[in-house]
Structures are given as C-alpha cells and as structure tokens.
Design a protein around this motif. Structure first.
Motif, PDB file in Angstrom:
ATOM      1  N   ARG A 226      17.353  60.459  45.108  1.00 29.80           N
ATOM      2  CA  ARG A 226      17.402  59.161  44.436  1.00 29.80           C
ATOM      3  C   ARG A 226      15.984  58.849  43.962  1.00 29.80           C
ATOM      4  O   ARG A 226      15.038  58.951  44.738  1.00 29.80           O
ATOM      5  CB  ARG A 226      17.890  58.123  45.442  1.00 29.80           C
ATOM      6  CG  ARG A 226      18.240  56.812  44.867  1.00 29.80           C
ATOM      7  CD  ARG A 226      18.759  55.900  46.006  1.00 29.80           C
ATOM      8  NE  ARG A 226      19.170  54.649  45.473  1.00 29.80           N
ATOM      9  CZ  ARG A 226      20.424  54.287  45.273  1.00 29.80           C
ATOM     10  NH1 ARG A 226      21.404  55.091  45.609  1.00 29.80           N
ATOM     11  NH2 ARG A 226      20.713  53.120  44.744  1.00 29.80           N
TER      12      ARG A 226
ATOM     13  N   THR B 277      13.210  49.826  36.058  1.00 26.49           N
ATOM     14  CA  THR B 277      14.308  49.085  36.691  1.00 26.49           C
ATOM     15  C   THR B 277      15.583  49.915  36.800  1.00 26.49           C
ATOM     16  O   THR B 277      16.624  49.393  37.194  1.00 26.49           O
ATOM     17  CB  THR B 277      14.612  47.782  35.930  1.00 26.49           C
ATOM     18  OG1 THR B 277      15.029  48.120  34.609  1.00 26.49           O
ATOM     19  CG2 THR B 277      13.403  46.866  35.898  1.00 26.49           C
ATOM     20  N   GLY B 278      15.519  51.190  36.470  1.00 34.47           N
ATOM     21  CA  GLY B 278      16.677  52.072  36.600  1.00 34.47           C
ATOM     22  C   GLY B 278      16.563  52.925  37.854  1.00 34.47           C
ATOM     23  O   GLY B 278      15.484  53.097  38.413  1.00 34.47           O
TER      24      GLY B 278
ATOM     25  N   ILE C  99      22.262  56.184  38.344  1.00 35.33           N
ATOM     26  CA  ILE C  99      22.868  55.417  39.426  1.00 35.33           C
ATOM     27  C   ILE C  99      22.889  53.939  39.040  1.00 35.33           C
ATOM     28  O   ILE C  99      23.882  53.252  39.230  1.00 35.33           O
ATOM     29  CB  ILE C  99      22.095  55.629  40.746  1.00 35.33           C
ATOM     30  CG1 ILE C  99      22.166  57.105  41.158  1.00 35.33           C
ATOM     31  CG2 ILE C  99      22.632  54.718  41.843  1.00 35.33           C
ATOM     32  CD1 ILE C  99      21.256  57.487  42.302  1.00 35.33           C
ATOM     33  N   LYS C 100      21.800  53.463  38.466  1.00 35.39           N
ATOM     34  CA  LYS C 100      21.705  52.057  38.037  1.00 35.39           C
ATOM     35  C   LYS C 100      21.018  52.024  36.677  1.00 35.39           C
ATOM     36  O   LYS C 100      19.928  52.560  36.509  1.00 35.39           O
ATOM     37  CB  LYS C 100      20.888  51.269  39.064  1.00 35.39           C
ATOM     38  CG  LYS C 100      20.723  49.810  38.728  1.00 35.39           C
ATOM     39  CD  LYS C 100      19.872  49.111  39.782  1.00 35.39           C
ATOM     40  CE  LYS C 100      19.474  47.745  39.298  1.00 35.39           C
ATOM     41  NZ  LYS C 100      18.292  47.252  39.967  1.00 35.39           N
ATOM     42  N   HIS C 101      21.677  51.394  35.708  1.00 30.58           N
ATOM     43  CA  HIS C 101      21.113  51.302  34.363  1.00 30.58           C
ATOM     44  C   HIS C 101      19.945  50.310  34.370  1.00 30.58           C
ATOM     45  O   HIS C 101      20.002  49.285  35.053  1.00 30.58           O
ATOM     46  CB  HIS C 101      22.176  50.839  33.360  1.00 30.58           C
ATOM     47  CG  HIS C 101      21.776  51.055  31.948  1.00 30.58           C
ATOM     48  ND1 HIS C 101      20.933  50.181  31.284  1.00 30.58           N
ATOM     49  CD2 HIS C 101      22.066  52.039  31.081  1.00 30.58           C
ATOM     50  CE1 HIS C 101      20.740  50.636  30.057  1.00 30.58           C
ATOM     51  NE2 HIS C 101      21.417  51.759  29.908  1.00 30.58           N
TER      52      HIS C 101
ATOM     53  N   LYS D 264      17.517  47.242  33.570  1.00 35.72           N
ATOM     54  CA  LYS D 264      17.737  45.867  33.125  1.00 35.72           C
ATOM     55  C   LYS D 264      17.166  45.691  31.731  1.00 35.72           C
ATOM     56  O   LYS D 264      16.236  46.393  31.331  1.00 35.72           O
ATOM     57  CB  LYS D 264      17.040  44.888  34.066  1.00 35.72           C
ATOM     58  CG  LYS D 264      17.613  44.886  35.462  1.00 35.72           C
ATOM     59  CD  LYS D 264      16.804  43.955  36.342  1.00 35.72           C
ATOM     60  CE  LYS D 264      17.293  44.013  37.766  1.00 35.72           C
ATOM     61  NZ  LYS D 264      16.447  43.244  38.675  1.00 35.72           N
TER      62      LYS D 264
ATOM     63  N   ALA E 219      27.341  53.221  35.331  1.00 35.59           N
ATOM     64  CA  ALA E 219      26.178  52.333  35.457  1.00 35.59           C
ATOM     65  C   ALA E 219      26.222  51.225  34.402  1.00 35.59           C
ATOM     66  O   ALA E 219      25.915  50.065  34.699  1.00 35.59           O
ATOM     67  CB  ALA E 219      24.883  53.140  35.344  1.00 35.59           C
TER      68      ALA E 219
ATOM     69  N   THR F 119      28.954  48.693  35.442  1.00 32.84           N
ATOM     70  CA  THR F 119      28.509  47.867  36.569  1.00 32.84           C
ATOM     71  C   THR F 119      27.578  46.765  36.093  1.00 32.84           C
ATOM     72  O   THR F 119      27.732  45.597  36.464  1.00 32.84           O
ATOM     73  CB  THR F 119      27.802  48.747  37.625  1.00 32.84           C
ATOM     74  OG1 THR F 119      28.720  49.733  38.089  1.00 32.84           O
ATOM     75  CG2 THR F 119      27.292  47.919  38.792  1.00 32.84           C
ATOM     76  N   LEU F 120      26.617  47.122  35.235  1.00 35.56           N
ATOM     77  CA  LEU F 120      25.681  46.128  34.719  1.00 35.56           C
ATOM     78  C   LEU F 120      26.401  45.110  33.839  1.00 35.56           C
ATOM     79  O   LEU F 120      26.161  43.898  33.947  1.00 35.56           O
ATOM     80  CB  LEU F 120      24.544  46.805  33.944  1.00 35.56           C
ATOM     81  CG  LEU F 120      23.470  45.891  33.368  1.00 35.56           C
ATOM     82  CD1 LEU F 120      22.836  45.001  34.445  1.00 35.56           C
ATOM     83  CD2 LEU F 120      22.401  46.723  32.664  1.00 35.56           C
TER      84      LEU F 120
ATOM     85  N   LYS G 186      28.349  42.578  35.930  1.00 34.22           N
ATOM     86  CA  LYS G 186      27.424  41.610  36.530  1.00 34.22           C
ATOM     87  C   LYS G 186      26.989  40.571  35.498  1.00 34.22           C
ATOM     88  O   LYS G 186      26.976  39.367  35.765  1.00 34.22           O
ATOM     89  CB  LYS G 186      26.210  42.338  37.093  1.00 34.22           C
ATOM     90  CG  LYS G 186      25.189  41.438  37.725  1.00 34.22           C
ATOM     91  CD  LYS G 186      23.978  42.233  38.204  1.00 34.22           C
ATOM     92  CE  LYS G 186      22.905  41.280  38.642  1.00 34.22           C
ATOM     93  NZ  LYS G 186      21.585  41.629  38.227  1.00 34.22           N
TER      94      LYS G 186
END
Length: 126
Positions: free
Chosen positions: A4, A9-10, A32-34, A36, A87, A90-91, A94
C-alpha cells in the motif's frame, strides 16, 4: 507482492521494481483510493483558490519512495481498471452525500476524468 502506497491524496497498490539503499522504485498496479479534487492546502474552499483536477497515478507508473512509505497491502487485488472504477465510485458516492459547492465541483472534475480515463484505458468508466 503488493504494498500500500499513499501519494498525495491517493492510495495505490504497488509492486517493488528496484531497491537501492536509500530509495525504492515502485510501480502502480491498482488504485485503492482516488485522489481528492480541489486545493490541497484549502481542502473545502472553492473561492479564491485554484480548484485542481487530480488524476490517479497511471497503470504501471513508477515512483521513487522510501521503505517507510510502504504499508501492508490489506485489500483485494484487482486489475487496474476495475480498481480505478471502484475508487471513482467510492469517491462519487461520498461526494453525492455532501451538499456543498466543493462536492459539486469535485463531481464535475470526476466526470471529466472519467472521460479521460475512458480514452486512456479504452474502457467505459461509469
């Protein structure tokens, strides 16, 4: 083996390409996370700031990092385009729950990014 790796911010799943004494070259395998959208220094501001459009690191993109920046990989392994779609979704979910100008501008950015990703990866991002 995947690790990881947080970049700006990704968050990404990466593999090690090359290890040196002070730094490690990693290659992006999945998202895993796009990242911001907007101004990182003023995260929710939209007035009097440059509202950045932030793309995810590309598939197989390489970055230098240190061992301390790598964490255990604790999510399911997915092909890059599937992980990018997940990802993004998910963003978006939110942001849709937030009733702010920042969320609306972020959603506009994500729509443009999905069009770019569709061309880049020859897959339709919804």
């Amino acid at each position: 083996m995947l690790y990881r790796f947080a970049h700006k911010t990704g968050v990404y799943g990466v593999s090690i390409v090359e290890e040196e004494t002070q730094r490690i070259l990693v290659k992006v395998e999945q998202v895993i996370k796009h990242p911001k959208q907007g101004d990182l220094h003023n995260p929710t501001d939209v007035e009097d700031v440059f509202f950045h459009e932030r793309k995810a690191l590309s598939q197989y993109e390489k970055r230098y990092t240190t061992k301390s920046q790598l964490r255990p990989f604790d999510v399911a392994e997915l092909p890059y385009t599937e992980s990018l779609q997940q990802a993004l979704s998910t963003l978006e979910t939110k942001l849709l729950k937030e009733d702010t100008v920042h969320a609306q501008k972020s959603l506009t950015n994500l729509q443009r990014l999905k069009e770019d990703y569709s061309v880049q990866y020859k897959k339709n991002f919804i």
